[in-house]
Design a protein around this motif. Structure first.
Motif, short mmCIF file in Angstrom:
data_model
loop_
_atom_site.label_atom_id
_atom_site.label_comp_id
_atom_site.label_asym_id
_atom_site.label_seq_id
_atom_site.Cartn_x
_atom_site.Cartn_y
_atom_site.Cartn_z
N PHE A 150 0.84 -1.20 0.00
CA PHE A 150 0.00 0.00 0.00
C PHE A 150 0.87 1.24 0.00
O PHE A 150 2.02 1.24 0.46
CB PHE A 150 -0.95 0.02 1.20
N ASP A 151 0.30 2.30 -0.57
CA ASP A 151 0.94 3.62 -0.52
C ASP A 151 0.59 4.24 0.83
O ASP A 151 -0.56 4.16 1.29
CB ASP A 151 0.42 4.51 -1.65
N PRO A 208 8.35 4.21 -2.55
CA PRO A 208 7.93 2.84 -2.85
C PRO A 208 6.82 2.40 -1.90
O PRO A 208 6.76 2.85 -0.75
CB PRO A 208 9.21 2.02 -2.61
N PRO A 209 5.94 1.52 -2.37
CA PRO A 209 4.85 1.05 -1.49
C PRO A 209 5.40 0.24 -0.32
O PRO A 209 6.46 -0.39 -0.42
CB PRO A 209 4.00 0.18 -2.42
N ARG A 210 4.69 0.27 0.78
CA ARG A 210 5.07 -0.53 1.93
C ARG A 210 4.65 -1.97 1.68
O ARG A 210 3.54 -2.23 1.21
CB ARG A 210 4.40 0.01 3.20
N ARG A 211 5.50 -2.90 2.04
CA ARG A 211 5.20 -4.33 1.90
C ARG A 211 5.03 -4.92 3.29
O ARG A 211 5.94 -4.85 4.11
CB ARG A 211 6.33 -5.04 1.15
N THR A 212 3.85 -5.47 3.53
CA THR A 212 3.53 -5.91 4.89
C THR A 212 2.83 -7.25 4.92
O THR A 212 2.27 -7.71 3.92
CB THR A 212 2.61 -4.89 5.60
N LEU A 222 7.80 -5.90 6.05
CA LEU A 222 8.79 -6.81 5.47
C LEU A 222 10.10 -6.11 5.16
O LEU A 222 11.17 -6.73 5.21
CB LEU A 222 8.22 -7.43 4.19
N ASP A 223 10.07 -4.82 4.82
CA ASP A 223 11.31 -4.11 4.49
C ASP A 223 12.06 -3.66 5.74
O ASP A 223 13.29 -3.53 5.72
CB ASP A 223 10.99 -2.89 3.61
N ARG A 251 -2.81 -1.48 -2.63
CA ARG A 251 -2.52 -1.78 -4.04
C ARG A 251 -2.97 -3.20 -4.35
O ARG A 251 -3.04 -4.06 -3.46
CB ARG A 251 -1.02 -1.63 -4.32
N THR A 252 -3.27 -3.42 -5.61
CA THR A 252 -3.65 -4.74 -6.07
C THR A 252 -2.69 -5.17 -7.17
O THR A 252 -2.14 -4.33 -7.88
CB THR A 252 -5.09 -4.75 -6.61
N PRO A 253 -2.50 -6.47 -7.33
CA PRO A 253 -3.08 -7.54 -6.51
C PRO A 253 -2.34 -7.69 -5.19
O PRO A 253 -1.27 -7.13 -5.00
CB PRO A 253 -2.89 -8.77 -7.38
N THR A 254 -2.96 -8.44 -4.28
CA THR A 254 -2.29 -8.73 -3.01
C THR A 254 -1.22 -9.78 -3.25
O THR A 254 -1.18 -10.44 -4.29
CB THR A 254 -3.30 -9.23 -1.97
N GLY A 255 -0.34 -9.94 -2.26
CA GLY A 255 0.78 -10.84 -2.41
C GLY A 255 0.47 -12.27 -2.02
O GLY A 255 -0.69 -12.64 -1.82
#
Length: 344
Positions: free
Chosen positions: A162-163, A184-188, A207-208, A223-227
């Motif tokens: 997500f932003d 960059p978008p956050r990865r969670t 995650l980062d 953001r899509t798609p999800t991981g």
């Protein structure tokens, strides 16, 4: 053979529905015994409830079995007195919420309309006013759709990108530019939705940054798609409420208490201090003296808060609080001796 008068069919259906809502699987014989009717009448009444939209599932067996399942649409519901009052009060308590307040008000009107007069009077006697937490006037509501999406990915255990910005999504004139400015978008790995002082937060493993983080929901845009799916980590300490409270109070989350806590005696009556003590403990020592135990995120922050009471302060401990008062005294003395900017 047992029979039931036709005029009692409606009340019997309500009794049957109440049993199906409140319990596990029921056998046809058990329902017949509880309602004092025949198994054949139970089958007919089950069919009537199905025609009204209730998704009742049947099981095969010597006497048959029934369960009320979730359906594709919301059928009429049946509440006992306590459930009805609790539901009405819960809806009133969120009527001022910017995100769901309108839906809550409409739901309350619907529930109140079908209440018997005796329950309606009980609910109307209790006037509930939802007040925003002081200091949260600038809070932007988290959209219902975003909350639903976050709830879905948490339940599905899917990674989420997500932003995330410094201002609410609804306040961004150009969402695309805002996303670019945020980097960059956050990865969670999302774990829980938490309500704290009038705002919604997402508790997630970043995650980062390889650490737990809390994100204001009104500031993020999924953001899509999800991981990919993930195996949830254990929340440190195992208690979400304690962990989040501790993080907001400046600790590592292992405790919900403030990292700094001190005790002082104030030359004020307890009733004059208690309304402003927040989550502190006030003990009466006499008509014009009280003991206050209070916490804060830092010792100087605690000393400054205690100074707001505008009276003599007698420190009982710990020594760090005494040192913090000395540090603040030096700062304030320096500020008092400094010369301000010349006025025109």
């Amino acid at each position: 053979m047992k029979t039931m008068a036709p005029q009692k069919t409606s009340s019997r259906l309500l009794a049957l529905l109440s049993l199906l809502q409140a319990h596990r699987d029921w056998s046809g014989d058990d329902l017949a015994e509880r309602l004092d009717i025949t198994p054949r009448t139970v089958r007919r009444d089950i069919d009537r409830l199905r025609e009204l939209g209730y998704p009742i599932r049947a099981f095969k067996g010597p006497s048959g079995g029934y369960r009320l399942d979730a359906g594709s649409q919301l059928p009429p519901l049946l509440f006992d007195d306590g459930q009805a009052v609790a539901l009405a009060l819960a809806l009133r308590s969120v009527a001022g919420d910017d995100a769901i307040g309108e839906d809550a008000a409409r739901a309350l009107a619907t529930v109140r309309q079908v209440m018997p007069p005796r329950l309606r009077r009980r609910v109307d006697m209790l006037r509930v006013t939802a007040v925003r937490t002081p200091g949260n006037d600038e809070a932007s509501p988290a959209g219902t759709e975003v909350l639903m999406e976050l709830g879905r990915v948490i339940r599905a255990r899917e990674e989420l990108r997500f932003d995330y910005g410094t201002e609410p999504v609804s306040a961004r004139a150009d969402p695309a530019q805002a996303a670019a400015d945020a980097g960059p978008p956050r990865r969670t790995q999302p774990h829980h939705l938490v309500a704290w002082r009038g705002r919604w937060y997402l508790l997630a493993w970043d995650l980062d940054r390889d650490d737990w983080r809390t994100f204001r929901v009104d500031r993020l845009r999924p953001r899509t798609p999800t991981g990919p799916r993930f195996t949830p980590r254990e929340i440190p300490g195992g208690d979400v409420a304690v962990f989040v409270t501790g993080r907001f109070r400046g600790t590592d989350g292992s405790s919900g208490d403030w990292p700094c806590r001190g005790q002082v005696v104030l030359d004020l009556p307890a009733e004059a201090v208690a309304p402003y003590a927040q989550d502190g403990i006030v003990e009466e020592l006499g008509p014009e003296r009280c003991r206050l135990t209070l916490g804060s995120w830092s010792w100087t922050g605690l000393a400054a808060t205690l100074g707001h009471f505008g009276t003599a302060i007698h420190v009982e401990g710990p020594p760090q609080l005494t040192d913090a008062f000395a540090e603040l005294a030096a700062r304030y003395a320096s500020a008092a001796a400094s010369t301000g900017p010349a006025r025109a």
